[in-house]
Design a protein around this motif. Sequence first.
Motif, PDB file in Angstrom:
ATOM      1  N   ILE A  39       0.893  -1.156   0.000  1.00  0.00           N
ATOM      2  CA  ILE A  39       0.000   0.000   0.000  1.00  0.00           C
ATOM      3  C   ILE A  39       0.931   1.206   0.000  1.00  0.00           C
ATOM      4  N   VAL A  40       1.066   1.838  -1.152  1.00  0.00           N
ATOM      5  CA  VAL A  40       2.081   2.869  -1.327  1.00  0.00           C
ATOM      6  C   VAL A  40       1.715   4.134  -0.565  1.00  0.00           C
ATOM      7  N   GLY A  41       0.432   4.448  -0.511  1.00  0.00           N
ATOM      8  CA  GLY A  41      -0.016   5.653   0.181  1.00  0.00           C
ATOM      9  C   GLY A  41      -1.193   6.260  -0.540  1.00  0.00           C
ATOM     10  N   ARG A  42      -1.513   7.482  -0.186  1.00  0.00           N
ATOM     11  CA  ARG A  42      -2.608   8.171  -0.827  1.00  0.00           C
ATOM     12  C   ARG A  42      -2.119   8.793  -2.134  1.00  0.00           C
ATOM     13  N   GLN A  43      -3.028   8.879  -3.106  1.00  0.00           N
ATOM     14  CA  GLN A  43      -2.645   9.456  -4.384  1.00  0.00           C
ATOM     15  C   GLN A  43      -2.168  10.895  -4.206  1.00  0.00           C
ATOM     16  N   ASP A  44      -2.789  11.647  -3.279  1.00  0.00           N
ATOM     17  CA  ASP A  44      -2.376  13.037  -3.104  1.00  0.00           C
ATOM     18  C   ASP A  44      -1.089  13.166  -2.291  1.00  0.00           C
ATOM     19  N   ASP A  45      -0.467  12.032  -1.904  1.00  0.00           N
ATOM     20  CA  ASP A  45       0.862  12.066  -1.307  1.00  0.00           C
ATOM     21  C   ASP A  45       1.959  12.025  -2.361  1.00  0.00           C
ATOM     22  N   ALA A  46       1.599  11.738  -3.615  1.00  0.00           N
ATOM     23  CA  ALA A  46       2.604  11.710  -4.674  1.00  0.00           C
ATOM     24  C   ALA A  46       3.166  13.116  -4.867  1.00  0.00           C
ATOM     25  N   LEU A  47       4.494  13.222  -4.832  1.00  0.00           N
ATOM     26  CA  LEU A  47       5.130  14.511  -5.076  1.00  0.00           C
ATOM     27  C   LEU A  47       5.033  14.846  -6.565  1.00  0.00           C
ATOM     28  N   LEU A  48       4.884  16.116  -6.884  1.00  0.00           N
ATOM     29  CA  LEU A  48       4.832  16.576  -8.267  1.00  0.00           C
ATOM     30  C   LEU A  48       6.039  17.476  -8.496  1.00  0.00           C
ATOM     31  N   LEU A  49       7.067  16.924  -9.140  1.00  0.00           N
ATOM     32  CA  LEU A  49       8.356  17.599  -9.256  1.00  0.00           C
ATOM     33  C   LEU A  49       8.730  17.808 -10.723  1.00  0.00           C
ATOM     34  N   PRO A  50       9.643  18.757 -11.001  1.00  0.00           N
ATOM     35  CA  PRO A  50      10.005  19.036 -12.401  1.00  0.00           C
ATOM     36  C   PRO A  50      10.745  17.859 -13.031  1.00  0.00           C
ATOM     37  N   GLY A  51      10.263  17.423 -14.194  1.00  0.00           N
ATOM     38  CA  GLY A  51      10.942  16.355 -14.925  1.00  0.00           C
ATOM     39  C   GLY A  51      11.963  16.913 -15.901  1.00  0.00           C
ATOM     40  N   ARG A  52      12.881  16.063 -16.315  1.00  0.00           N
ATOM     41  CA  ARG A  52      13.929  16.521 -17.240  1.00  0.00           C
ATOM     42  C   ARG A  52      13.372  16.851 -18.619  1.00  0.00           C
ATOM     43  N   ALA A  53      12.177  16.342 -18.913  1.00  0.00           N
ATOM     44  CA  ALA A  53      11.550  16.651 -20.205  1.00  0.00           C
ATOM     45  C   ALA A  53      10.697  17.912 -20.136  1.00  0.00           C
ATOM     46  N   GLY A  54      10.778  18.636 -19.016  1.00  0.00           N
ATOM     47  CA  GLY A  54       9.998  19.858 -18.869  1.00  0.00           C
ATOM     48  C   GLY A  54       8.598  19.627 -18.351  1.00  0.00           C
ATOM     49  N   ASN A  55       8.301  18.411 -18.002  1.00  0.00           N
ATOM     50  CA  ASN A  55       6.972  18.059 -17.505  1.00  0.00           C
ATOM     51  C   ASN A  55       6.948  18.115 -15.981  1.00  0.00           C
ATOM     52  N   ARG A  56       5.753  17.935 -15.408  1.00  0.00           N
ATOM     53  CA  ARG A  56       5.618  17.799 -13.955  1.00  0.00           C
ATOM     54  C   ARG A  56       5.502  16.308 -13.662  1.00  0.00           C
ATOM     55  N   LEU A  57       6.468  15.766 -12.958  1.00  0.00           N
ATOM     56  CA  LEU A  57       6.607  14.318 -12.806  1.00  0.00           C
ATOM     57  C   LEU A  57       6.067  13.856 -11.452  1.00  0.00           C
ATOM     58  N   PRO A  58       5.140  12.884 -11.439  1.00  0.00           N
ATOM     59  CA  PRO A  58       4.697  12.347 -10.149  1.00  0.00           C
ATOM     60  C   PRO A  58       5.747  11.395  -9.573  1.00  0.00           C
ATOM     61  N   VAL A  59       6.064  11.568  -8.317  1.00  0.00           N
ATOM     62  CA  VAL A  59       7.026  10.707  -7.623  1.00  0.00           C
ATOM     63  C   VAL A  59       6.309  10.092  -6.430  1.00  0.00           C
ATOM     64  N   TRP A  60       6.175   8.775  -6.432  1.00  0.00           N
ATOM     65  CA  TRP A  60       5.401   8.106  -5.405  1.00  0.00           C
ATOM     66  C   TRP A  60       6.212   7.951  -4.118  1.00  0.00           C
TER      67      TRP A  60
END
Length: 442
Positions: free
Chosen positions: A332-353
């Motif tokens: 059970i990884v956690g809640r979906q809203d616990d995923a960090l949203l950080l800058p990706g190298r492709a210029g996107n916003r990357l979810p990090v669980w």
Amino acid sequence: MPEWDVPHVLGAALAEGRLAFRDRARLERHQDALARTHLRWVLPRSPATADRFRAAGLPPERWRELPPVGKPWMMAHFDTLNTEGLPLEDVLRVGHAAERSRDFRPTVTGRSGEVVVGLSTGTSGSRGAFIVSRAERLRWAGVMLRHLLPGWPRGLLTPQRVAFVLRAEGGLYRSVQHRWLDLHFFDVLRPVEDLAAALTAYRPTVLVGPPSVLRALHAAGATARPARVVSVAEVLDPVDEAALASAFGPVVQVYQATEGLLGLPCVHGHLHLNEAHVHIDLEPLGDGLVRPVITDLRRRAQPVIRHRLDDALRLHPQPCPCGLAARRVQAIVGRQDDALLLPGRAGNRLPVWPDVLRGVLADVRGLREYRVTQVGPHALILDLDPCTPDMASDATRAVHAALNRVGVDSAPLTLSTQSLTPLPAGHKRRRVTRAWTPPEVP
């Protein structure tokens, strides 16, 4: 527990043996039959549920196609959703009074009789209310007895003392009380030293509680050697599992939410979805994670039909040696809203669980406890115990390395460290959380 309740609980426990399906097709046929019976009962008695089918233009037999709802919808439609005729105002009044007084015995009277009231912890941002009928409590007690009592059914031959160390009692644990089986509620809002002494004196044969609370009790001097430790309410990290096994004994996990009993351990101690009682669709979230949409096929007082949870799960890729057809949960990884949203190298916003960071921080030598909080689009705070310069350097380096591996652009990222402040008693621990919301996300 009154003597006349004992056969009901034992009957539910014995029935569990007949629901240990080893063939997936048989399990799904069982779910279909339960759903038909359940909806025939619920739809005439739950106007809100009937309205959902009408709005979607669906007959009851196409219930799997019903658009999912969540906790906000459940609370907004509580009065017409529940089948006990109970207004949310009355339920909340009893629930809040119990939370303040710490006396969880008062109930409300619904159409079926005595109904237990409870409130969720509100970790997703809004507190939910739930009600449970007497019949549902007895079935819950039987199911838990079957899965948690060590050495079932031989465990019934010796007296069992089950300690529930929780924030609220909710009346469920009083459903089982007998000369051969004692369930005792330990209130986590008591001073930890008093709680540790009381737990030691009780000498539980089964110990149930959140991992962070059980570890704090051990640190405060609690001693016990139960045959089984049951982790509930929080994500069970491997580091917590190892610490609890060393401190108290063998550890298993139960997956339970306000919305229902969703996962139970098998005879090998592995967590399986509770699919004999709950139908669970799994929506892909990416990176091998899934989000449950649940339909409780037994719960009538407060129907839970096509309800989307905010949890993120990872299923185990290998079948379980126990042979059960119910799907096996790896984490059970956690809640979906616990995923960090950080800058990706492709210029996107990357979810990090959360499990990306929990794994590397658990390996930082000497780090006793931590919290990682995203407080801005490029900003993380690491709360550390201890927070020495060397520890801050090691933890920061581990986090940067983990984030780089999953594609985060570390150039604009700032990581600050500070000493960890313990959470107030009764607060659910979340080691990795996001306190920042992107502007476009409501």
